[in-house]
Design a protein around this motif. Structure first.
Motif, PDB file in Angstrom:
ATOM      1  N   ARG A 103       0.837  -1.208   0.000  1.00  0.00           N
ATOM      2  CA  ARG A 103       0.000   0.000   0.000  1.00  0.00           C
ATOM      3  C   ARG A 103       0.867   1.252   0.000  1.00  0.00           C
ATOM      4  N   ARG A 104       1.913   1.249   0.804  1.00  0.00           N
ATOM      5  CA  ARG A 104       2.796   2.419   0.850  1.00  0.00           C
ATOM      6  C   ARG A 104       3.530   2.608  -0.474  1.00  0.00           C
ATOM      7  N   ALA A 105       3.902   1.501  -1.102  1.00  0.00           N
ATOM      8  CA  ALA A 105       4.565   1.603  -2.403  1.00  0.00           C
ATOM      9  C   ALA A 105       3.631   2.228  -3.437  1.00  0.00           C
ATOM     10  N   LEU A 106       2.350   1.904  -3.350  1.00  0.00           N
ATOM     11  CA  LEU A 106       1.369   2.469  -4.280  1.00  0.00           C
ATOM     12  C   LEU A 106       1.065   3.927  -3.965  1.00  0.00           C
ATOM     13  N   GLU A 107       1.164   4.299  -2.712  1.00  0.00           N
ATOM     14  CA  GLU A 107       0.829   5.663  -2.309  1.00  0.00           C
ATOM     15  C   GLU A 107       2.002   6.626  -2.464  1.00  0.00           C
ATOM     16  N   GLY A 108       3.181   6.121  -2.791  1.00  0.00           N
ATOM     17  CA  GLY A 108       4.343   6.985  -2.948  1.00  0.00           C
ATOM     18  C   GLY A 108       4.254   7.848  -4.193  1.00  0.00           C
ATOM     19  N   ASP A 109       5.076   8.895  -4.229  1.00  0.00           N
ATOM     20  CA  ASP A 109       5.074   9.799  -5.379  1.00  0.00           C
ATOM     21  C   ASP A 109       5.564   9.104  -6.642  1.00  0.00           C
ATOM     22  N   VAL A 110       6.479   8.160  -6.473  1.00  0.00           N
ATOM     23  CA  VAL A 110       7.033   7.425  -7.616  1.00  0.00           C
ATOM     24  C   VAL A 110       6.729   5.942  -7.441  1.00  0.00           C
TER      25      VAL A 110
END
Length: 229
Positions: A103-110
């Motif tokens: 989820r955090r990887a998807l919510e990151g800017d890149v």
């Protein structure tokens, strides 16, 4: 109201001097004998305090799960390689950590394709079931953010290629994002940016030709078709 302001000022001054005995005495003097709960608060203040409490609890839960996951990583992988079932506690920890990191990887800017693919690979190898609906929602939001950036700079070929790659990434299982917002943005660019770039491509502009090709490929990944008219 004035009494409260005076009490708050006294307590704040004592706290700023690290005079904890005085802080305790003042708290007892002003609030002793009364019990306060979340119900004592109203409106935005209650919501703010509730969010702080919940976030603290969630942070503690994540730390506990991550500790189990990291401390038993070697054993967990041995069990996986042997095809043995994971103990329930370990399975819960693995599922929670992988879901949180995805989820955090998807919510990151890149969006990092390698990172996301690695996490999905771990989930598959451990045979854990991720919360597909939650991750799909995050994937849809990630793609919409990318499309919003592209709408502001539609002729940026490098950005278009990055969005195309992101669209392919979020289409991987277990993601099943709602593409409605991204499709609307694509349709808008199809009406605005696409005609002029297509015209340049038809007159031999190689950069424009590459743009049209990637824009069409993005349309395919969004289940949208570029017209030929």
């Amino acid at each position: 109201h004035d009494g409260y302001q005076a009490a708050a000022r006294e307590i704040s001054e004592a706290f700023s001097r690290a005079d904890l005995p005085r802080v305790i005495r003042l708290l007892n003097d002003h609030f002793g004998g009364r019990t306060f709960t979340l119900a004592s608060l109203v409106g935005d203040e209650r919501q703010r305090i509730l969010q702080l409490i919940l976030q603290t609890a969630l942070d503690a839960a994540e730390a506990a799960y991550r500790e189990v996951y990291e401390q038993h990583a070697s054993l967990t992988r041995d069990l996986r390689d042997l095809g043995a079932p994971l103990p329930a506690t370990v399975r819960s920890a693995v599922t929670f950590v992988l879901h949180t990191d995805l989820r955090r990887a998807l919510e990151g800017d890149v969006l990092d394709p390698g990172r996301i693919a690695a996490l999905l690979g771990e989930a598959e190898r451990f045979r854990v079931t991720l919360a597909a609906a939650d991750l799909s929602k995050a994937a849809a939001a990630a793609l919409e953010r990318k499309m919003q950036r592209l709408r502001k700079a539609p002729t940026d070929l490098a950005l278009l290629q990055a969005v195309e790659a992101s669209a392919g990434l979020v289409a991987m299982p277990p993601f099943n994002p709602d593409l409605w917002a991204a499709q609307n943005l694509y349709y808008e660019m199809l009406q605005t940016a696409y005609p002029s770039v297509r015209d340049r491509a038809e007159h031999g502009d190689e950069v424009a030709e590459a743009w049209v090709g990637h824009f069409s490929a993005l349309g395919d990944r969004l289940s949208m078709q570029v017209g030929v008219g």
